[in-house]
Write a protein that holds these residues in place. Structure first.
Motif, PDB file in Angstrom:
ATOM      1  N   LYS A 167       1.001  -1.869   0.003  1.00 48.95           N
ATOM      2  CA  LYS A 167      -0.046   0.241   0.089  1.00 48.95           C
ATOM      3  C   LYS A 167       0.765   0.827   0.232  1.00 48.95           C
ATOM      4  O   LYS A 167       0.470   2.061  -0.799  1.00 48.95           O
ATOM      5  CB  LYS A 167      -1.032   0.295   1.427  1.00 48.95           C
ATOM      6  CG  LYS A 167      -1.924  -0.804   0.849  1.00 48.95           C
ATOM      7  CD  LYS A 167      -2.543  -1.333   2.083  1.00 48.95           C
ATOM      8  CE  LYS A 167      -4.027  -2.234   2.249  1.00 48.95           C
ATOM      9  NZ  LYS A 167      -4.778  -2.286   3.643  1.00 48.95           N
ATOM     10  N   ILE A 168       1.730   1.598  -0.090  1.00 46.40           N
ATOM     11  CA  ILE A 168       2.257   2.334   0.711  1.00 46.40           C
ATOM     12  C   ILE A 168       3.702   2.617  -0.771  1.00 46.40           C
ATOM     13  O   ILE A 168       3.622   4.084  -1.027  1.00 46.40           O
ATOM     14  CB  ILE A 168       3.707   2.220   1.925  1.00 46.40           C
ATOM     15  CG1 ILE A 168       3.228   2.085   3.049  1.00 46.40           C
ATOM     16  CG2 ILE A 168       4.824   3.388   2.012  1.00 46.40           C
ATOM     17  CD1 ILE A 168       4.283   1.859   4.550  1.00 46.40           C
ATOM     18  N   LYS A 169       3.475   1.185  -1.765  1.00 49.24           N
ATOM     19  CA  LYS A 169       4.231   1.720  -2.672  1.00 49.24           C
ATOM     20  C   LYS A 169       3.053   2.344  -3.418  1.00 49.24           C
ATOM     21  O   LYS A 169       4.165   2.576  -4.323  1.00 49.24           O
ATOM     22  CB  LYS A 169       4.824   0.097  -2.903  1.00 49.24           C
ATOM     23  CG  LYS A 169       6.495  -0.361  -2.564  1.00 49.24           C
ATOM     24  CD  LYS A 169       6.720  -1.348  -2.994  1.00 49.24           C
ATOM     25  CE  LYS A 169       7.926  -2.114  -1.516  1.00 49.24           C
ATOM     26  NZ  LYS A 169       8.702  -3.309  -2.801  1.00 49.24           N
ATOM     27  N   LYS A 170       2.217   1.699  -3.725  1.00 50.97           N
ATOM     28  CA  LYS A 170       1.180   2.042  -4.044  1.00 50.97           C
ATOM     29  C   LYS A 170       1.056   3.110  -4.276  1.00 50.97           C
ATOM     30  O   LYS A 170       0.944   4.630  -5.341  1.00 50.97           O
ATOM     31  CB  LYS A 170      -0.304   1.253  -4.196  1.00 50.97           C
ATOM     32  CG  LYS A 170      -1.174   1.433  -5.291  1.00 50.97           C
ATOM     33  CD  LYS A 170      -2.372   1.062  -4.930  1.00 50.97           C
ATOM     34  CE  LYS A 170      -3.354   1.320  -6.082  1.00 50.97           C
ATOM     35  NZ  LYS A 170      -4.442   0.638  -5.967  1.00 50.97           N
ATOM     36  N   LYS A 171       0.793   3.932  -2.755  1.00 53.85           N
ATOM     37  CA  LYS A 171       0.508   5.405  -2.936  1.00 53.85           C
ATOM     38  C   LYS A 171       1.935   6.144  -2.972  1.00 53.85           C
ATOM     39  O   LYS A 171       1.350   7.214  -3.571  1.00 53.85           O
ATOM     40  CB  LYS A 171       0.703   5.851  -1.021  1.00 53.85           C
ATOM     41  CG  LYS A 171       0.591   7.128  -0.569  1.00 53.85           C
ATOM     42  CD  LYS A 171      -0.512   7.077   1.094  1.00 53.85           C
ATOM     43  CE  LYS A 171      -0.569   8.549   1.146  1.00 53.85           C
ATOM     44  NZ  LYS A 171      -1.603   8.197   1.842  1.00 53.85           N
ATOM     45  N   ALA A 172       2.996   5.827  -2.747  1.00 54.19           N
ATOM     46  CA  ALA A 172       4.139   6.497  -3.704  1.00 54.19           C
ATOM     47  C   ALA A 172       4.747   6.466  -5.136  1.00 54.19           C
ATOM     48  O   ALA A 172       5.363   7.396  -5.556  1.00 54.19           O
ATOM     49  CB  ALA A 172       5.320   6.357  -2.471  1.00 54.19           C
TER      50      ALA A 172
END
Length: 177
Positions: A167-172
């Protein structure tokens, strides 16, 4: 006939009545640490009170590793709640979270021993990863999740810290994480 056993368990009772606050300040509190009945200390009293001023004052006090863990985690929990309306709380949350992550390799064995081989959920990792993500510090947020995984921690969600990383990677976006 029961007087001696009662005195052994509860201490000698005096005839003079005291106010409850005066009596409480004179009573000793105990907890189990390393299988031994141990008097509580300032760190234990601070984290169990959830009183921010007491916890902050106890931060530099020497204590056992289990109470140290709960003091740090409770400080993170309490400041995390205030992070959106209080910049100082957010900064202090990040500072204490970094300190907890740094000390966790020493804390972990004592925690596992104290809890009969069970490693509890350690909310510092997930809350700090969330705070970092909110601040756009995606790389560090992912590192925090990876540290949690390396310790065998679970964040209590279906996807765990692995799902949190995704989720962090997607947001980033691919280039920022």
């Amino acid at each position: 006939m029961l007087r001696k056993p009662k005195e052994a368990l509860f201490g000698r009772q005096t005839q003079k009545l005291q106010s409850s606050s005066a009596a409480e300040s004179q009573q000793s509190r105990y907890t189990i640490r390393d299988g031994q009945l141990t008097p509580t200390d300032q760190a234990f009293d601070a984290w169990t009170s959830r009183d921010f001023a007491k916890m902050r004052a106890a931060l530099d006090k020497k204590t056992n590793l289990v109470d140290r863990h709960f003091l740090l985690m409770t400080l993170v929990d309490e400041t995390y709640k205030r992070r959106k309306e209080d910049l100082e709380a957010k900064e202090f949350c990040a500072q204490v979270a970094e300190q907890h992550l740094e000390e966790f390799p020493d804390i972990k064995p004592a925690l596992v021993k104290s809890l009969d081989g069970i490693l509890p959920r350690v909310t510092t990792f997930q809350k700090y990863a969330t705070l970092l993500t909110e601040e756009g510090e995606y790389k560090r947020a992912i590192e925090v999740c990876e540290i949690a995984i390396s310790h065998g921690l679970n964040d209590g969600t279906k996807g765990g810290f692995e799902g949190r990383i995704a989720k962090i990677k997607k947001k980033a976006g691919d280039g920022n994480a």
